[in-house]
Motif scaffolding. Structure first.
Motif, short mmCIF file in Angstrom:
data_model
loop_
_atom_site.label_atom_id
_atom_site.label_comp_id
_atom_site.label_asym_id
_atom_site.label_seq_id
_atom_site.Cartn_x
_atom_site.Cartn_y
_atom_site.Cartn_z
N PHE A 174 -3.50 4.34 1.42
CA PHE A 174 -4.31 4.49 0.22
C PHE A 174 -4.74 3.13 -0.31
O PHE A 174 -4.07 2.12 -0.10
CB PHE A 174 -3.52 5.25 -0.85
CG PHE A 174 -3.20 6.65 -0.43
CD1 PHE A 174 -4.13 7.67 -0.60
CD2 PHE A 174 -1.97 6.96 0.15
CE1 PHE A 174 -3.84 8.96 -0.19
CE2 PHE A 174 -1.68 8.25 0.55
CZ PHE A 174 -2.62 9.26 0.38
N ARG A 175 -5.86 3.13 -1.01
CA ARG A 175 -6.34 1.89 -1.63
C ARG A 175 -5.27 1.37 -2.57
O ARG A 175 -4.51 2.14 -3.17
CB ARG A 175 -7.63 2.15 -2.40
CG ARG A 175 -8.78 2.52 -1.48
CD ARG A 175 -10.11 2.46 -2.22
NE ARG A 175 -11.18 2.77 -1.30
CZ ARG A 175 -11.72 1.90 -0.43
NH1 ARG A 175 -11.27 0.67 -0.39
NH2 ARG A 175 -12.68 2.26 0.38
N LEU A 176 -5.19 0.06 -2.70
CA LEU A 176 -4.20 -0.55 -3.60
C LEU A 176 -4.35 0.05 -5.00
O LEU A 176 -5.47 0.18 -5.51
CB LEU A 176 -4.38 -2.06 -3.66
CG LEU A 176 -3.77 -2.84 -2.50
CD1 LEU A 176 -4.13 -4.32 -2.57
CD2 LEU A 176 -2.26 -2.66 -2.44
N GLY A 177 -3.24 0.43 -5.57
CA GLY A 177 -3.22 0.99 -6.91
C GLY A 177 -3.41 2.50 -6.97
O GLY A 177 -3.18 3.10 -8.01
N TYR B 110 0.83 -1.20 0.00
CA TYR B 110 0.00 0.00 0.00
C TYR B 110 0.86 1.25 0.00
O TYR B 110 1.93 1.28 0.62
CB TYR B 110 -0.90 0.04 1.25
CG TYR B 110 -1.96 -1.03 1.26
CD1 TYR B 110 -3.24 -0.77 0.76
CD2 TYR B 110 -1.69 -2.29 1.78
CE1 TYR B 110 -4.21 -1.75 0.77
CE2 TYR B 110 -2.66 -3.28 1.80
CZ TYR B 110 -3.92 -3.00 1.29
OH TYR B 110 -4.87 -3.98 1.30
N GLU B 111 0.38 2.30 -0.64
CA GLU B 111 1.00 3.62 -0.57
C GLU B 111 0.55 4.25 0.74
O GLU B 111 -0.60 4.09 1.15
CB GLU B 111 0.57 4.46 -1.77
CG GLU B 111 1.43 5.67 -2.01
CD GLU B 111 2.86 5.31 -2.38
OE1 GLU B 111 3.76 5.84 -1.68
OE2 GLU B 111 3.10 4.55 -3.32
N ILE B 112 1.44 4.97 1.41
CA ILE B 112 1.16 5.51 2.75
C ILE B 112 1.58 6.97 2.83
O ILE B 112 2.37 7.44 2.01
CB ILE B 112 1.91 4.71 3.83
CG1 ILE B 112 3.43 4.76 3.55
CG2 ILE B 112 1.39 3.29 3.93
CD1 ILE B 112 4.30 4.27 4.66
N ALA B 113 1.07 7.69 3.83
CA ALA B 113 1.50 9.06 4.10
C ALA B 113 1.16 9.41 5.55
O ALA B 113 0.17 8.91 6.10
CB ALA B 113 0.83 10.05 3.15
N GLY B 114 1.97 10.26 6.15
CA GLY B 114 1.72 10.71 7.51
C GLY B 114 1.18 12.14 7.53
O GLY B 114 1.42 12.90 6.59
N THR C 38 -1.97 17.05 -0.09
CA THR C 38 -2.03 16.98 1.37
C THR C 38 -3.45 16.69 1.84
O THR C 38 -3.65 16.33 2.98
CB THR C 38 -1.58 18.31 2.01
OG1 THR C 38 -2.41 19.36 1.52
CG2 THR C 38 -0.12 18.61 1.73
N THR C 39 -4.42 16.86 0.95
CA THR C 39 -5.82 16.61 1.27
C THR C 39 -6.32 15.52 0.34
O THR C 39 -6.08 15.57 -0.87
CB THR C 39 -6.66 17.90 1.08
OG1 THR C 39 -6.09 18.92 1.88
CG2 THR C 39 -8.09 17.68 1.49
#
Length: 183
Positions: free
Chosen positions: A94-97, A64-68, A105-106
Motif C-alpha cells: 500500500f502507498r505510504l500512510g 509500507y503496509e502489506i498484504a498477501g 480484501t478488495t
C-alpha cells in the motif's frame, strides 16, 4: 475460477457421476463444502508462500503496509463471480500512510504502491504478463514478478522489477529475493 455443483437431495453422487466431473487444471481440486461440490484452488506450495512473504517483508521493512492474496478492483476484466472486475494479486504494497480496513480484501488501485506476483509455471508467467498491462493502465507504480526454478530445490526466486513510466512499465532492475535487503 470457481464452479459449484449441487449434490442431489439424497446427498450422494455415484462414482460414475464423480468420475465424469470435468478434469481440472493442476493446482485445482474438487472439494465438498456445505453440501456443494466446489472447484477450488488447492493450498499454495511452500515455495510460493515463502517467496511472497519474503518480498512483502522487504517492503514492510521500508515502512509500507502489506498484504498477501488480495483483490485489486475495477480492472475491467471479469474475474471471480459475475460482476466482479478484479485480479487476485499474490501480494500488495500500500502507498505510504494508507491503512487498509481490517476486514478488507478488495482494494482500489489508487491505494496501491506495488503489486507482487510469484510464478513458476508457463501459464502463470503468461498471466503475470497480462496483469502487467492492466496494472499499468491502473497506475500502480511498481510491479514485481518473482520467478521460481521448477528444476531446482533452491527456495530463492528471481525478481524482475518494473516501474511505471508514463503509461507503461519499464524493467528497472532484477535480483534474487535473497539479495533484496542488500541493495
Amino acid at each position: 475460477m470457481r464452479e459449484q455443483l449441487d449434490l442431489p437431495l439424497t446427498g450422494v453422487r455415484t462414482r460414475a457421476e464423480f468420475e465424469a466431473l470435468p478434469l481440472v487444471p493442476r493446482g485445482w481440486a474438487w472439494e465438498l463444502r456445505s453440501g456443494r461440490l466446489e472447484l477450488s484452488v488447492m493450498p499454495v506450495t511452500f515455495w510460493y508462500s515463502r517467496i511472497v512473504f519474503c518480498v512483502l517483508e522487504f517492503w514492510r521493512s521500508h515502512g509500507y503496509e502489506i498484504a498477501g492474496d488480495q483483490y485489486i478492483a475495477d480492472t475491467g476484466f471479469a474475474r471471480g463471480d459475475t460482476g466482479h472486475h478484479n485480479f487476485v494479486a499474490d501480494g500488495v504494497v500500500f502507498r505510504l500512510g494508507h491503512q487498509p480496513g481490517k476486514h478488507s480484501t478488495t482494494h482500489d488501485p489508487a491505494s496501491l504502491f506495488a503489486v507482487v506476483e510469484a510464478v513458476w509455471q508457463p501459464t502463470q508467467v503468461r498471466e503475470a504478463i497480462d496483469k502487467l498491462r492492466v496494472y499499468a493502465m491502473l497506475g500502480i507504480q511498481h510491479y514485481w514478478i518473482v520467478r521460481g526454478d521448477t528444476e531446482s530445490d533452491d527456495l530463492d526466486g528471481f525478481v524482475s522489477m518494473y516501474e511505471l513510466t508514463g503509461s507503461e512499465y519499464k524493467l528497472t532492475g532484477s535480483r534474487l529475493v535473497s539479495q533484496l535487503s542488500s541493495g
